[in-house]
Design an enzyme around this catalytic site. Structure first.
Site, PDB file in Angstrom:
ATOM      1  N   GLY A   1       1.424   3.545  -1.380  1.00 23.17           N
ATOM      2  CA  GLY A   1       1.423   5.000  -1.391  1.00 23.17           C
ATOM      3  C   GLY A   1       1.155   5.661  -0.055  1.00 23.17           C
ATOM      4  O   GLY A   1       1.704   5.297   0.990  1.00 23.17           O
ATOM      5  N   ILE A   2       0.266   6.671  -0.087  1.00 20.41           N
ATOM      6  CA  ILE A   2       0.006   7.499   1.084  1.00 20.41           C
ATOM      7  C   ILE A   2      -0.556   6.676   2.236  1.00 20.41           C
ATOM      8  O   ILE A   2      -0.158   6.849   3.390  1.00 20.41           O
ATOM      9  CB  ILE A   2      -0.965   8.638   0.713  1.00 20.41           C
ATOM     10  CG1 ILE A   2      -0.304   9.593  -0.282  1.00 20.41           C
ATOM     11  CG2 ILE A   2      -1.418   9.392   1.956  1.00 20.41           C
ATOM     12  CD1 ILE A   2      -1.264  10.607  -0.894  1.00 20.41           C
ATOM     13  N   GLY A   3      -1.493   5.790   1.950  1.00 21.82           N
ATOM     14  CA  GLY A   3      -2.098   4.992   3.015  1.00 21.82           C
ATOM     15  C   GLY A   3      -1.089   4.088   3.693  1.00 21.82           C
ATOM     16  O   GLY A   3      -1.071   3.968   4.925  1.00 21.82           O
TER      17      GLY A   3
ATOM     18  N   GLY B   1      -7.299   2.293   2.509  1.00 26.91           N
ATOM     19  CA  GLY B   1      -6.483   2.395   1.299  1.00 26.91           C
ATOM     20  C   GLY B   1      -4.999   2.270   1.576  1.00 26.91           C
ATOM     21  O   GLY B   1      -4.198   3.099   1.138  1.00 26.91           O
TER      22      GLY B   1
ATOM     23  N   TYR C   1     -13.247  12.916 -11.185  1.00 26.88           N
ATOM     24  CA  TYR C   1     -12.417  12.867  -9.983  1.00 26.88           C
ATOM     25  C   TYR C   1     -12.504  14.171  -9.208  1.00 26.88           C
ATOM     26  O   TYR C   1     -12.708  14.182  -7.981  1.00 26.88           O
ATOM     27  CB  TYR C   1     -10.967  12.558 -10.366  1.00 26.88           C
ATOM     28  CG  TYR C   1     -10.014  12.549  -9.198  1.00 26.88           C
ATOM     29  CD1 TYR C   1     -10.005  11.488  -8.301  1.00 26.88           C
ATOM     30  CD2 TYR C   1      -9.124  13.597  -8.987  1.00 26.88           C
ATOM     31  CE1 TYR C   1      -9.129  11.472  -7.209  1.00 26.88           C
ATOM     32  CE2 TYR C   1      -8.249  13.589  -7.909  1.00 26.88           C
ATOM     33  CZ  TYR C   1      -8.262  12.530  -7.035  1.00 26.88           C
ATOM     34  OH  TYR C   1      -7.393  12.524  -5.961  1.00 26.88           O
TER      35      TYR C   1
END
Length: 280
Positions: free
Chosen positions: A15-17, A11, A152
Site C-alpha cells: 500500500g501507501i508505505g 509500514g 481507530y
C-alpha cells in the site's frame, strides 16, 4: 557527487508505505524501508526491482520501543545522519465499544499512536541536526469520527493532536512536521480491518443491522478508492516541498470531507452525515 538524503519509511510491506518507499527512491532518496514481518517483503522488493531502485529493507515492529531506537541509531551510523521519516505503519479496527475489549483499544492505540510517538522521539535529535522533516500518515479518520471506528479514530485523533502541538516546537528547532490525510485508498488496509465479515456481524449483537449498513457503505467507498501511488506522490511532495502545509489531504474527496468537520462548530453536520452511514 551529492550524498543522497536518508529517509526511513515504516509500514512498507504494501500500500501507501510501499509506494512511498519506491517513489522516494526514484526521486534520489536513500530509503530505509521498514516493515514488521520480513516474510512479507516480496511485493516491496519486486516493485523496487521493477522500477530499478535500491532499498535498504529492515525488519521493525514499531510497537517495540527498543527496536525503534536501535533501528534509528543504526541508520544514523550507517548513513551518517537522518533527513526524514515517514510514519506510515498502522492498523485498522472495526467494532464498537460494547463489542470490543479494552485490550483491543490498547493494541489499536499502541500501533497507531504510541508507535508514532516512539519513532518521532527517536528520530527528532537527528532531524534537528539535518533540519529535516517528520511526515506522518494520519487519515480523514483523524479529523472526522466514524461509526464502528471508535478505537481507530481515537488513535488518529491523538496523532493529529500530538503533531499539531509539536509542529511549532519542532519548527523552532528547524524540523518540518506534516500530517497526511488520505481518504479511502485501494490497499489491503480495509480488508485487514475486517478480516472476517461474518464473524464480525455475528458478534455485533444489537448493532448488527447498523454494522451491516456501515460495511455496505464502506465497500462502496473503497470501490472508488484512490490508488496508493497517488498518496505516495503527495507524501513525496511533503518531503521535498520547501514550505509544506502542516495538514495535507491526498484527494479532493478527502479535502471536502475534512473541510466539513473543520467548519462544523457544533458537530451537527458531521454527526448527521455519519448517522446516514448506519441507517439500516
Amino acid at each position: 557527487m551529492t550524498t543522497p538524503r536518508t529517509l526511513v519509511v515504516t509500514g512498507t510491506s504494501s500500500g501507501i508505505g510501499l509506494s512511498t518507499a519506491v517513489l522516494a527512491a526514484q526521486s534520489g532518496w536513500q530509503v530505509v524501508a521498514a516493515l514488521r514481518d520480513p516474510s512479507r517483503a516480496n511485493a516491496l522488493r519486486d516493485r523496487a526491482e521493477k522500477e530499478g531502485v535500491a532499498l535498504d529493507v529492515r525488519a521493525l515492529d514499531v510497537t517495540r520501543t527498543d527496536d525503534v531506537d536501535a533501528l534509528v541509531a543504526d541508520v544514523v551510523e550507517t548513513y551518517g545522519g537522518l533527513d526524514a521519516v515517514v510514519n506510515n505503519a498502522g492498523a485498522g479496527l472495526v467494532g464498537t465499544v460494547e463489542t470490543l475489549t479494552l485490550d483491543d483499544f490498547r493494541r489499536c492505540m499502541e500501533v497507531n499512536f504510541f508507535a508514532v510517538v516512539a519513532v518521532s522521539k527517536a528520530a527528532l535529535p537527528h532531524l534537528r541536526a539535518s533540519r529535516g522533516r517528520l511526515v506522518t500518515v494520519s487519515s480523514v479518520g483523524g479529523i472526522v469520527g466514524q461509526p464502528f471506528n471508535e478505537a481507530y479514530c481515537a488513535a488518529k485523533f491523538a496523532v493529529e493532536g500530538f503533531l499539531e502541538s509539536l509542529h511549532p516546537v519542532a519548527a523552532a528547532a528547524g524540523v518540518g512536521v506534516v500530517v497526511v490525510e488520505p481518504g479511502a485508498v485501494a490497499t489491503s488496509f480495509a480488508g485487514t480491518a475486517v478480516s472476517d465479515r461474518d464473524a464480525l456481524l455475528a458478534g455485533a449483537g444489537p448493532y448488527a443491522d447498523s454494522l451491516r449498513a456501515y460495511l455496505a457503505r464502506t465497500a462502496g467507498a473503497f470501490a472508488n478508492a484512490q490508488e496508493a501511488d497517488g498518496v505516495g506522490a503527495v507524501i513525496l511532495d511533503a518531503l521535498e516541498s520547501s514550505a509544506p502545509a502542516f495538514r495535507v489531504q491526498t484527494s479532493p474527496t478527502a479535502s471536502a470531507f475534512v473541510g466539513m468537520k473543520l467548519a462544523d462548530l457544533d458537530g451537527s453536520t458531521v454527526t448527521t452525515a455519519t448517522r446516514s452511514w448506519i441507517d439500516a
